[in-house]
Design an enzyme around this catalytic site. Structure first.
Site, PDB file in Angstrom:
ATOM      1  N   GLU A  22     -39.826 -46.557 -26.546  1.00  0.00           N
ATOM      2  CA  GLU A  22     -38.517 -46.476 -27.187  1.00  0.00           C
ATOM      3  C   GLU A  22     -37.417 -46.425 -26.140  1.00  0.00           C
ATOM      4  O   GLU A  22     -37.544 -45.720 -25.146  1.00  0.00           O
ATOM      5  CB  GLU A  22     -38.418 -45.215 -28.037  1.00  0.00           C
ATOM      6  N   CYS A  23     -36.356 -47.131 -26.363  1.00  0.00           N
ATOM      7  CA  CYS A  23     -35.115 -47.100 -25.599  1.00  0.00           C
ATOM      8  C   CYS A  23     -35.367 -47.151 -24.088  1.00  0.00           C
ATOM      9  O   CYS A  23     -35.619 -48.215 -23.548  1.00  0.00           O
ATOM     10  CB  CYS A  23     -34.274 -45.892 -25.999  1.00  0.00           C
ATOM     11  N   GLY A  24     -35.304 -46.017 -23.395  1.00  0.00           N
ATOM     12  CA  GLY A  24     -35.528 -46.011 -21.954  1.00  0.00           C
ATOM     13  C   GLY A  24     -36.905 -46.513 -21.577  1.00  0.00           C
ATOM     14  O   GLY A  24     -37.060 -47.220 -20.573  1.00  0.00           O
ATOM     15  N   GLY A  71     -38.893 -51.170 -28.249  1.00  0.00           N
ATOM     16  CA  GLY A  71     -37.540 -51.568 -28.595  1.00  0.00           C
ATOM     17  C   GLY A  71     -36.546 -50.455 -28.314  1.00  0.00           C
ATOM     18  O   GLY A  71     -36.919 -49.330 -27.981  1.00  0.00           O
TER      19      GLY A  71
END
Length: 172
Positions: free
Chosen positions: A46-48, A144
């Site tokens: 996720e993200c990072g 994502g």
């Protein structure tokens, strides 16, 4: 280094761009993650964590650094918030971790973007008018920008865990 006999990797959010140089310098870990992905180890990012899986990531000064190279994209600085706020994600196709039409809440908060954000899900703002493609899902990877809310879609972490167990059984 990654632990031995690893069946799954969960890469959460954070700010890898702040540590892009240090993350890039850990060549052994980047290489091991790429090898694990290539061998079929399950990865949820996720993200990072999503940015860390990319080919490269710009630091706050705009200098690009090599990352794990598991995904084809390039993370870059935008200078402003990108797609900030709560969204509802909808799976656009069947994947190993999501079924077409499944919907669940998520959140995005980032000042970096990526050249390859994926298209296996559609993010829809609460106003019902703004939406965009997101999430990359391959046979063993779901990654994502959105931070997922697992209590709203408990089948996702369950499917991930089951896929990790299958990987373990196949590689005993």
């Amino acid at each position: 280094h990654l632990p031995p006999e690893l069946d799954g990797i969960l890469l959460g959010g954070g700010y890898p761009e702040v540590y892009a140089g240090q993350l890039s310098a850990n060549v052994s870990l980047r290489t091991e993650i790429a090898q694990a992905a290539a061998s079929g180890v399950k990865i949820l990012a996720e993200c990072g964590g999503f940015l860390y899986l990319q080919r490269s990531l710009e630091d706050p000064e705009g200098s690009p650094w090599p990352m794990a190279g598991v995904l084809e994209g390039r993370g870059y600085k935008t200078g402003r918030l990108q797609r900030f706020g709560y969204v509802t994600l909808q799976a656009e196709e069947d994947t190993p971790f999501l079924r077409r039409g499944e919907q669940f809440p998520a959140h995005e908060f980032h000042r970096w973007d990526c050249t390859e954000n994926g298209a296996q899900c559609r993010a829809l703002r609460p106003d019902g008018e703004t939406s965009w493609d997101c999430i990359t899902c391959k046979e063993n990877i779901l990654a994502g920008f959105p931070h997922l809310y697992y209590p709203a879609i408990p089948q996702l972490p369950a499917r991930f865990a089951q896929a990790c167990m299958r990987y373990q059984e196949e590689h005993l």
